[in-house]
Design a protein around this motif. Structure first.
Motif, PDB file in Angstrom:
ATOM      1  N   ARG A 153       0.835  -1.212   0.000  1.00 61.64           N
ATOM      2  CA  ARG A 153       0.000   0.000   0.000  1.00 61.64           C
ATOM      3  C   ARG A 153       0.865   1.256   0.000  1.00 61.64           C
ATOM      4  N   ILE A 157       1.016   1.437  -4.252  1.00 61.10           N
ATOM      5  CA  ILE A 157      -0.213   2.217  -4.451  1.00 61.10           C
ATOM      6  C   ILE A 157       0.044   3.719  -4.284  1.00 61.10           C
TER       7      ILE A 157
ATOM      8  N   ASN B 116      -9.514  -5.320   3.283  1.00 63.43           N
ATOM      9  CA  ASN B 116      -8.538  -4.252   3.091  1.00 63.43           C
ATOM     10  C   ASN B 116      -9.248  -2.907   3.266  1.00 63.43           C
ATOM     11  N   PRO B 117      -8.493  -1.814   3.417  1.00 61.56           N
ATOM     12  CA  PRO B 117      -9.128  -0.525   3.743  1.00 61.56           C
ATOM     13  C   PRO B 117     -10.191  -0.090   2.728  1.00 61.56           C
ATOM     14  N   LEU B 118      -9.964  -0.365   1.458  1.00 66.57           N
ATOM     15  CA  LEU B 118     -10.949   0.038   0.450  1.00 66.57           C
ATOM     16  C   LEU B 118     -12.242  -0.758   0.616  1.00 66.57           C
ATOM     17  N   GLU B 119     -12.092  -2.053   0.859  1.00 64.74           N
ATOM     18  CA  GLU B 119     -13.285  -2.896   1.064  1.00 64.74           C
ATOM     19  C   GLU B 119     -14.026  -2.470   2.323  1.00 64.74           C
ATOM     20  N   THR B 121     -14.119   0.505   3.723  1.00 66.12           N
ATOM     21  CA  THR B 121     -14.822   1.771   3.472  1.00 66.12           C
ATOM     22  C   THR B 121     -16.073   1.525   2.635  1.00 66.12           C
ATOM     23  N   ASP B 122     -15.941   0.651   1.647  1.00 65.04           N
ATOM     24  CA  ASP B 122     -17.084   0.332   0.796  1.00 65.04           C
ATOM     25  C   ASP B 122     -18.174  -0.374   1.598  1.00 65.04           C
ATOM     26  N   THR B 139     -19.260   7.886   0.272  1.00 67.88           N
ATOM     27  CA  THR B 139     -18.777   7.087   1.398  1.00 67.88           C
ATOM     28  C   THR B 139     -19.072   7.879   2.668  1.00 67.88           C
TER      29      THR B 139
END
Lengths: 250, 390
Positions: A153, A157, B116-119, B121-122, B139
């Motif tokens: 990350r 990323i 993971n952080p994106l999941e 948040t989603d 969001t």
């Protein structure tokens, strides 16, 4: 006929420009100094890396083991054109970053190792390492891999690294990613921080000695100790957990 | 209705826990049993939001009741978004107050960091309106960012006020062993230094990294019991005296004035009325500061300060430990952490610790009345609890 085997085994280092020390303010207000570690400082660093070989969390174990060998190789002249930067807070070792110069145009990032978690200590140290390759060594790109999700990350990323999958990285032969000068320039205003010159008192404190980290990374807490103790009349696991935390667990 | 008391409490660290969700739930339950001295419960409520989606674990209460060897007690999972925890406490209260049960265990548990952080948040964004908000990429941080911008323009709240909330709550969390973040941040480090914009980057303008709570795993437990049960165990008499719950429009843009959190206002009013106390009687509060602005806004809506003056009280130090009304001595969601389904129970856990006088270095002196505000969605389902030390 006598042969000086050491002359054969020892690679001839290319003279590399020194990294000029810098410092930055962390989120907690402390100042962190990043400077180049001299070869004779490696024995002072190794004892702080070794314990983390046994921390099975976020790949600290494998990174510590590999970093230990890289530092030892640097100290004993068994790797060519390696450098080591250390980040220190009040003299305490907060992070170690290392890598090497493959050729005048290409750098190889080895490891970014935080001994103080949080506060972007590792991220700041990594950015500084990239600055060394791109701005000081004037290289066109740095080859990078990540061993943990945190690293992926932070590097792949956040810097939007380019794939160089046809180039095996020296760390395990994994497919490489690349930070080009163009990508570094894009990140320069957001991810790369630090000021020079380092105030005399900060630099003196850092050079006076590499102090051990006061709160190094630890393995996961055994929160199931209480559960197990319900089935264990001696409550050994719970007692052990309390001991680990200085009696703070009720 | 019968009076309801807190007989036992337990909690895990709110951080990243590398154990299955069932065990994250069971651990605080076992701690609470030990705390209370009780061996059995009549019923178990487990608050959880993401077990099915994130952990592949549905029917969590059924799994937990067996894991803890509490069968044949009844067991139900309660899902009410981030307000699941206080909703489960409300169910526990009703079960005892009605005379149906004498001892009820309420657990909140969540394991979010498996995603993971994106999941993550989603996943939390699925709280929003699916056709009017979610599909456009809304969001919770985005909603909070827009809310903050409005609040700044209307009431003069600045980035410095937001940072002051973060610094205060991080400082409080330093004395909370179970808190997710133990980082004693400073205004200089996150706002004023040349490195501040990298240390504390924008997440959803004007909210920055340290204005947003972490994604946490964690569990907490309260055992609720009747006065008769309490006589048999030697624990302080902490009464769950007031409960209020209210809702608001699902879509934030449908509110007449989005800076007004009407569900918070109404839930707090109900809770205080039921408990027979006023906001000024409250000794210590845990407010739902998923974003720093929410601590300021909620402190006004629940009645601690006039509307638009919460940030001024913050400036005067009134919300610090030792101030007029200490808010979030645990570190709040901001630094203690926010395992969504467990948060409401975690807030109540802190208030019980405070009222018992067992909060250690972060103890609020002479705490008699404690209050929690558990904020679901973006303020569309809010549960407030009032606890009184007898």
């Amino acid at each position: 006929m006598s042969v000086d085997l050491e002359k054969i085994l020892r690679p001839v280092d290319t003279p590399l420009p020194k990294f000029p020390a810098k410092y930055m303010t962390l989120a907690n207000g402390q100042e962190m100094v990043v400077r180049q570690a001299e070869r004779d400082e490696i024995p002072d660093i190794l004892p702080h890396v070794e314990p983390l070989i046994h921390v099975e969390r976020d790949f600290y174990n494998i990174v510590a083991a590999r970093l230990y060998s890289e530092l030892l190789a640097y100290y004993t002249y068994r790797v060519q054109d390696e450098y080591v930067l250390v980040a220190q807070i009040d003299g305490e070792l907060a992070a170690i970053v290392n890598g090497r110069s493959v050729n005048p145009d290409v750098g190889m990032s080895y490891h970014t190792f935080s001994l103080r978690r949080g506060l972007r200590v590792g991220a700041h140290a990594f950015a500084t390492k990239m600055e060394y390759h791109i701005d000081i060594l004037k290289q066109k790109e740095v080859l990078i891999v990540a061993e943990s999700g945190i690293g992926f990350r932070r590097w792949m990323i956040e810097y939007n690294l380019e794939k160089r999958f046809h180039i095996p990285h020296e760390l395990g032969g994994c497919p490489s990613w690349s930070l080009t000068k163009e990508l570094f320039d894009k990140a320069r205003n957001t991810l790369v921080v630090g000021r020079r010159p380092v105030p005399e008192h900060l630099l003196e404190k850092a050079k006076a000695g590499i102090l051990p980290p006061s709160d190094p990374p630890k393995g996961p807490e055994d929160l199931l100790a209480a559960t197990r103790s319900m089935l264990d009349s001696t409550a050994t696991s719970l007692i052990e957990m309390r001991r680990k935390h200085g009696g703070k667990i009720k | 209705m019968r009076e309801v008391y807190v007989a036992g409490i337990g909690i895990t660290s709110f951080s990243r826990l590398e154990y299955p969700l069932v065990e994250i739930a069971a651990y605080p339950g076992l701690m609470a049993l030990r705390d209370s001295g009780l061996k059995k419960v009549d019923h178990l409520y487990v608050a959880n939001m993401g077990g099915g989606r994130i952990n592949g674990q549905t029917g969590l209460a059924s799994a937990v009741v067996d894991h803890m060897s509490l069968t044949p007690a009844g067991a139900e999972t309660i899902e009410n978004g981030p307000a699941s925890g206080a909703s489960a406490i409300k169910q526990g209260y009703m079960a005892i107050a009605s005379g149906m049960h004498d001892v009820v265990m309420v657990i909140g548990a969540e394991r979010m960091r498996e995603a993971n952080p994106l999941e993550a948040t989603d996943f939390v964004a699925t709280l929003t309106h699916p056709q009017a908000e979610y599909i456009y990429g809304v969001t919770l941080p985005a909603l909070a960012g827009m809310f903050t911008r409005l609040y700044m323009e209307k009431y003069g709240v600045t980035a410095r006020h937001l940072a002051m909330v973060a610094v205060k709550n991080h400082k409080n969390a330093m004395d909370n062993f179970y808190a997710h973040l133990h980082e004693d941040i400073t205004i200089e480090g996150i706002l004023d230094s040349p490195e501040a914009s990298t240390n504390n980057p924008y997440v959803a303008d004007p909210l920055r990294f340290y204005d947003v709570c972490p994604v946490s795993d964690g569990g907490a437990c309260l055992i609720l019991a009747t006065a008769e049960v309490m006589k048999k165990i030697n624990k302080p008499m902490i009464r769950l005296a007031g409960i209020g719950q209210a809702t608001d429009t699902h879509c934030v843009h449908e509110r007449k004035d989005p800076t007004e959190l009407l569900a918070v206002r109404e839930a707090a009013r109900q809770s205080f009325k039921m408990a027979g106390v006023k906001p000024s009687d409250v000794s210590v509060a845990e407010l739902h500061d998923a974003f720093t602005i929410l601590e300021i806004a909620e402190s006004e809506e629940v009645g601690f300060f006039k509307k638009g003056e919460g940030h001024l009280a913050l400036e005067r130090g009134e919300t610090q430990i030792g101030g007029k009304i200490p808010i979030n001595p645990s570190g709040g969601l901001k630094a203690k952490g926010h395992p969504v389904g467990a948060t409401g129970v975690g807030q109540a856990h802190e208030i019980v610790l405070q009222l018992r006088g067992e909060a250690g270095k972060r103890q609020v002196k002479n705490a008699k009345v404690g209050f929690t505000c558990n904020f679901g969605g973006f303020g569309n389902n809010v549960v407030c609890l009032t606890f009184i030390k007898e």
